[in-house]
Scaffold this motif. Sequence first.
Motif, PDB file in Angstrom:
ATOM      1  N   SER A   1       6.849 -46.611 115.092  1.00 17.33           N
ATOM      2  CA  SER A   1       6.312 -45.837 116.208  1.00 17.33           C
ATOM      3  C   SER A   1       5.173 -46.666 116.811  1.00 17.33           C
ATOM      4  O   SER A   1       4.043 -46.639 116.322  1.00 17.33           O
TER       5      SER A   1
ATOM      6  N   TYR B   1      17.510 -36.476 113.253  1.00 22.53           N
ATOM      7  CA  TYR B   1      17.626 -35.239 114.037  1.00 22.53           C
ATOM      8  C   TYR B   1      18.918 -34.471 113.787  1.00 22.53           C
ATOM      9  O   TYR B   1      19.700 -34.227 114.700  1.00 22.53           O
TER      10      TYR B   1
ATOM     11  N   LEU C   1      -0.629 -35.547 119.360  1.00 21.00           N
ATOM     12  CA  LEU C   1       0.112 -36.115 120.489  1.00 21.00           C
ATOM     13  C   LEU C   1       0.718 -35.047 121.423  1.00 21.00           C
ATOM     14  O   LEU C   1       0.502 -35.076 122.632  1.00 21.00           O
TER      15      LEU C   1
ATOM     16  N   MET D   1       7.420 -46.139 109.021  1.00 23.41           N
ATOM     17  CA  MET D   1       7.811 -45.130 108.030  1.00 23.41           C
ATOM     18  C   MET D   1       8.945 -45.719 107.198  1.00 23.41           C
ATOM     19  O   MET D   1       9.847 -46.376 107.726  1.00 23.41           O
TER      20      MET D   1
ATOM     21  N   THR E   1       5.655 -34.187 107.469  1.00 18.22           N
ATOM     22  CA  THR E   1       6.256 -35.465 107.892  1.00 18.22           C
ATOM     23  C   THR E   1       7.045 -36.087 106.744  1.00 18.22           C
ATOM     24  O   THR E   1       8.090 -36.711 106.962  1.00 18.22           O
TER      25      THR E   1
ATOM     26  N   GLU F   1      11.569 -45.760 110.430  1.00 19.43           N
ATOM     27  CA  GLU F   1      11.057 -45.587 111.801  1.00 19.43           C
ATOM     28  C   GLU F   1       9.897 -46.533 112.067  1.00 19.43           C
ATOM     29  O   GLU F   1       9.082 -46.801 111.182  1.00 19.43           O
TER      30      GLU F   1
ATOM     31  N   PHE G   1      10.319 -34.387 106.785  1.00 19.65           N
ATOM     32  CA  PHE G   1      11.081 -34.898 107.939  1.00 19.65           C
ATOM     33  C   PHE G   1      11.700 -36.256 107.595  1.00 19.65           C
ATOM     34  O   PHE G   1      12.883 -36.509 107.854  1.00 19.65           O
TER      35      PHE G   1
ATOM     36  N   PHE H   1      10.731 -31.610 113.056  1.00 22.27           N
ATOM     37  CA  PHE H   1       9.970 -32.311 114.089  1.00 22.27           C
ATOM     38  C   PHE H   1       9.178 -31.311 114.938  1.00 22.27           C
ATOM     39  O   PHE H   1       8.024 -31.563 115.290  1.00 22.27           O
TER      40      PHE H   1
ATOM     41  N   ASN I   1       9.312 -45.504 119.710  1.00 15.39           N
ATOM     42  CA  ASN I   1      10.294 -45.699 118.636  1.00 15.39           C
ATOM     43  C   ASN I   1      11.215 -46.893 118.888  1.00 15.39           C
ATOM     44  O   ASN I   1      12.077 -47.205 118.069  1.00 15.39           O
TER      45      ASN I   1
ATOM     46  N   TYR J   1      -1.335 -34.168 114.069  1.00 13.28           N
ATOM     47  CA  TYR J   1      -0.433 -34.827 115.030  1.00 13.28           C
ATOM     48  C   TYR J   1      -0.795 -34.315 116.427  1.00 13.28           C
ATOM     49  O   TYR J   1      -0.164 -33.383 116.952  1.00 13.28           O
TER      50      TYR J   1
ATOM     51  N   TYR K   1       0.915 -39.367 110.469  1.00 17.91           N
ATOM     52  CA  TYR K   1       2.272 -39.638 109.964  1.00 17.91           C
ATOM     53  C   TYR K   1       2.368 -39.438 108.451  1.00 17.91           C
ATOM     54  O   TYR K   1       3.405 -39.714 107.852  1.00 17.91           O
TER      55      TYR K   1
ATOM     56  N   ILE L   1       6.141 -30.632 112.993  1.00 16.69           N
ATOM     57  CA  ILE L   1       5.183 -31.755 113.072  1.00 16.69           C
ATOM     58  C   ILE L   1       4.315 -31.604 114.320  1.00 16.69           C
ATOM     59  O   ILE L   1       3.103 -31.815 114.290  1.00 16.69           O
TER      60      ILE L   1
ATOM     61  N   GLY M   1       6.541 -37.431 124.925  1.00 12.12           N
ATOM     62  CA  GLY M   1       6.386 -37.402 123.468  1.00 12.12           C
ATOM     63  C   GLY M   1       6.213 -38.754 122.819  1.00 12.12           C
ATOM     64  O   GLY M   1       6.280 -38.869 121.604  1.00 12.12           O
ATOM     65  N   SER M   2       6.053 -39.799 123.623  1.00 18.23           N
ATOM     66  CA  SER M   2       5.916 -41.165 123.098  1.00 18.23           C
ATOM     67  C   SER M   2       7.153 -41.627 122.334  1.00 18.23           C
ATOM     68  O   SER M   2       7.051 -42.456 121.432  1.00 18.23           O
ATOM     69  N   SER M   3       8.312 -41.104 122.724  1.00 20.74           N
ATOM     70  CA  SER M   3       9.538 -41.608 122.095  1.00 20.74           C
ATOM     71  C   SER M   3       9.766 -43.073 122.444  1.00 20.74           C
ATOM     72  O   SER M   3      10.460 -43.775 121.704  1.00 20.74           O
TER      73      SER M   3
END
Length: 326
Positions: A289, A47, A66, A259, A220, A287, A223, A55, A173, A64, A213, A58, A168-170
């Motif tokens: 997820s 970030y 989500l 990832m 992505t 990453e 990213f 992002f 992570n 995506y 993804y 995305i 955001g389903s962080s």
Amino acid sequence: MGSNDVMAPLAAVPVFLDLRTASANPADELRASLAADAPFIAPKFFYDALGSRLFEAICELPEYPLTRAERRLFERHGDEIATRAGIDRPLVDLGAGNCAKAEQLFGVLAPSQYVAVDIAADFLRERLGELALRHPGLPVVGLAQDFTAALALPDVVQPGPRTVFYPGSSIGNFAPPAALAFLERTREACGRGGCLVLGADLVRDKRALDLAYDDPLGVTAAFNLNVLRNVNRCIDADFDVADWRHVAFFDSVTARIEMHVEARCDVAVRWNGGGRRFRATDRIHTENSYKYTLPGLRALLQRAGFGDTKVWTDEEGGFAVAVAAV
Ligand code: AVI
């Protein structure tokens, strides 16, 4: 000033505190993780300013779903979320990004203060300035910090009960033990009578998850590869993005997307204080997820000490929003 003079709207300048130096030195952290037997780069390094914009892109991709699923759930259940969370409370937005997700709930939550926390300081400052103009009566605080390790809420943040927002389903992570520890700390931040509003992506069809993804436009991929440019800046490294490819896949055994960036050829990379050779097909893990099941999500919240929890899912059952009370 005459009565016909037009006055520019007064910008409510948000309080902005950069608390990043209080946490571990990111350069040391990067040098250690790149030198590890299984090299990795923590996802927070995605970030930088460009990564934050990628992002955002995305989140617009058809592959995506989500972000859209979550937005629809907030639209549909906003009133009930507010009934459970309570109104007129400080709203602490973890990983606020462009602040759009929290802003969607301002109408129903009527927060007494908006506290946006993110590691991307410049991006956050810019977006908060715009947000403050749209909500002139709302006290706004920006905190630039790596809250994944520890969450520091300085005195300028109104005391609890608070609504902590982690969309955001962080949460995905974090590896499961770290997710639990993070949620325990978050519960503390809510305070007695407060609550957590959490978004979580659910386990679903592998093909759909792979595409989410590894999208055909390559957003992505950009990213993921951009993390190498941020690493170059942070530790004066000489990664050449063209030497690396994006790899992403859903592993159904661990229920997580992985990832990686994978070397296209043998490469030697140097950075300030070290360096390393990578053979063709060597990977750097960038990453995970994790995707949740509904029972798994409920169990996690319960183990973290949350009480009464309400969960909503979208029609396809691919995404969940939970409101968990302290
Ligand atoms: C921020 N986080 C929840 C995203 C995710 O889905 O894990 C980051 C992301 N990585 C690739 N695409 C999106």
